[in-house]
Design a protein around this motif. Sequence first.
Motif, short mmCIF file in Angstrom:
data_model
loop_
_atom_site.label_atom_id
_atom_site.label_comp_id
_atom_site.label_asym_id
_atom_site.label_seq_id
_atom_site.Cartn_x
_atom_site.Cartn_y
_atom_site.Cartn_z
N SER A 163 26.62 11.41 8.76
CA SER A 163 27.00 10.87 9.91
C SER A 163 25.76 10.50 10.87
CB SER A 163 28.22 11.51 10.54
OG SER A 163 27.70 12.87 11.05
N ALA A 164 25.83 9.53 11.81
CA ALA A 164 24.82 9.40 12.60
C ALA A 164 25.50 8.75 13.80
CB ALA A 164 23.67 8.52 12.06
N TRP A 259 16.08 3.73 22.32
CA TRP A 259 17.69 4.38 22.27
C TRP A 259 18.10 5.11 23.17
CZ3 TRP A 259 20.85 8.34 21.17
CH2 TRP A 259 21.95 7.99 20.58
N VAL A 260 19.37 4.67 23.62
CA VAL A 260 20.05 5.65 24.61
C VAL A 260 21.71 5.50 23.98
CG1 VAL A 260 18.82 5.27 26.72
CG2 VAL A 260 20.78 3.37 26.03
N PRO A 261 22.29 6.50 24.02
CA PRO A 261 23.64 6.85 23.58
C PRO A 261 24.77 5.75 24.26
CG PRO A 261 23.37 8.51 24.78
CD PRO A 261 22.01 7.91 24.86
N ILE A 262 25.69 5.34 23.39
CA ILE A 262 26.81 4.97 24.10
C ILE A 262 28.01 5.68 24.41
CG2 ILE A 262 28.65 3.10 23.64
CD1 ILE A 262 26.74 1.70 21.73
N THR A 263 28.63 5.43 25.48
CA THR A 263 29.60 6.50 26.01
C THR A 263 30.99 5.74 25.98
OG1 THR A 263 30.17 8.10 27.63
CG2 THR A 263 29.24 6.37 28.39
N PRO A 264 32.26 6.13 25.54
CA PRO A 264 32.22 7.39 24.89
C PRO A 264 31.38 7.20 23.71
CG PRO A 264 34.11 6.07 24.48
CD PRO A 264 33.41 5.41 25.65
N PRO A 265 30.91 8.51 22.97
CA PRO A 265 30.23 8.43 21.62
C PRO A 265 30.69 7.66 20.77
CG PRO A 265 30.17 10.56 22.76
CD PRO A 265 31.41 9.68 23.29
N ILE A 266 29.98 6.87 19.69
CA ILE A 266 30.42 6.22 18.45
C ILE A 266 29.52 6.81 17.56
CG2 ILE A 266 30.72 4.03 17.48
CD1 ILE A 266 31.01 2.79 20.26
N PHE A 267 30.09 6.90 16.29
CA PHE A 267 29.37 7.47 15.19
C PHE A 267 29.89 6.91 13.81
CE2 PHE A 267 29.65 10.99 17.83
CZ PHE A 267 28.45 11.84 17.81
N GLU A 268 28.69 6.36 13.23
CA GLU A 268 28.81 5.80 11.83
C GLU A 268 29.10 6.98 11.01
OE1 GLU A 268 25.25 3.60 10.64
OE2 GLU A 268 25.79 2.02 11.68
N VAL A 269 30.16 7.13 9.97
CA VAL A 269 30.64 8.28 9.23
C VAL A 269 30.79 7.57 7.89
CG1 VAL A 269 32.16 9.78 8.67
CG2 VAL A 269 31.73 9.42 11.17
N PHE A 270 30.25 8.22 6.99
CA PHE A 270 30.09 7.68 5.59
C PHE A 270 30.85 8.72 4.59
CE2 PHE A 270 26.65 5.74 7.97
CZ PHE A 270 26.79 4.27 7.33
#
Length: 308
Positions: A163-164, A259-270
Amino acid sequence: MTLQQLHYFLAAIEHGTFSKAAESLHISQPSLSEQILRLEEHLGTHVFIRTNRRLMLTEAGRRLQPFAQGMVTAARQGYEAVQAVRELSGGVASFGTFGTAHHYFLTDLIEQFRMQHPDMRIKIVGYNSSEIAELVSQGELEAGLVMLPIKQQNLAVSEPVWSAQVGYISADPERLKGPKTISDLAVAPLILTEARWSTGDPIRRLLAQLAAKGGEVLDPIIEVEHQITGFELAARGLGDVIATRPILHQLGFNDRLGWVPITPPIFEVFGFIHRHDTPISPPTRVLINLMRSHLTRIQNLYAHLEAL
């Protein structure tokens, strides 16, 4: 109650008479009839109504049928799985991965696979995760590594193996001040990738859902197919992309893009996927095990980025 009795029971249902069922199984009718009788004795009730023309299931028989089918199928799959282990020296690994996997590990993975198992052949395709899931669901590929979740109901899904966090990437420092909300993205000069799949892409679908929930619409100024094209355009100041920090570093754009995060957090999960009803062949199982080690290496390589 034995597997043989259940097998004979299902054959009798399929062919409608004991004689035709026995013929299909290449046994005598008395042998089949005796096993059905023993099954009924064990259950304490009849499973068939015998008529002059065709067998009819009783209520007990109707209730038994799906369980019998499941047990016979499971036994067959178990046998096939064991036979597959015996044939480990050959075969083809047929596998699909998400589109950017080749940037991370595919060349090293294929080299390792061939060095360790020179008698095995390998076929790997890389598409959008939605397309890989569809190909595995249809049986055109044996297994895949895809971004979760998936919509296909006939696929078994492994635990998450990588995940990232997804963030906002830009060449303009002014647009990198603080986390980005969905409202921020709605007015940003977005370059979105996976143009062919649009909302079929898991991340684009999730962003669209979050935007709709907030009463916003994400309207990109540029859409392209490949992620590296999006990065190249962003590096030239033509817009901003949405992606993870590992791919930003892996592609070598970390010195030109922030790079800055997106809120609410989003993750790529594999996770790995394969069909529920099909055992994984030995070559593909070997490939999956090797891929797990490469994913662990990549996760560890970029773990410090996720901690920032």
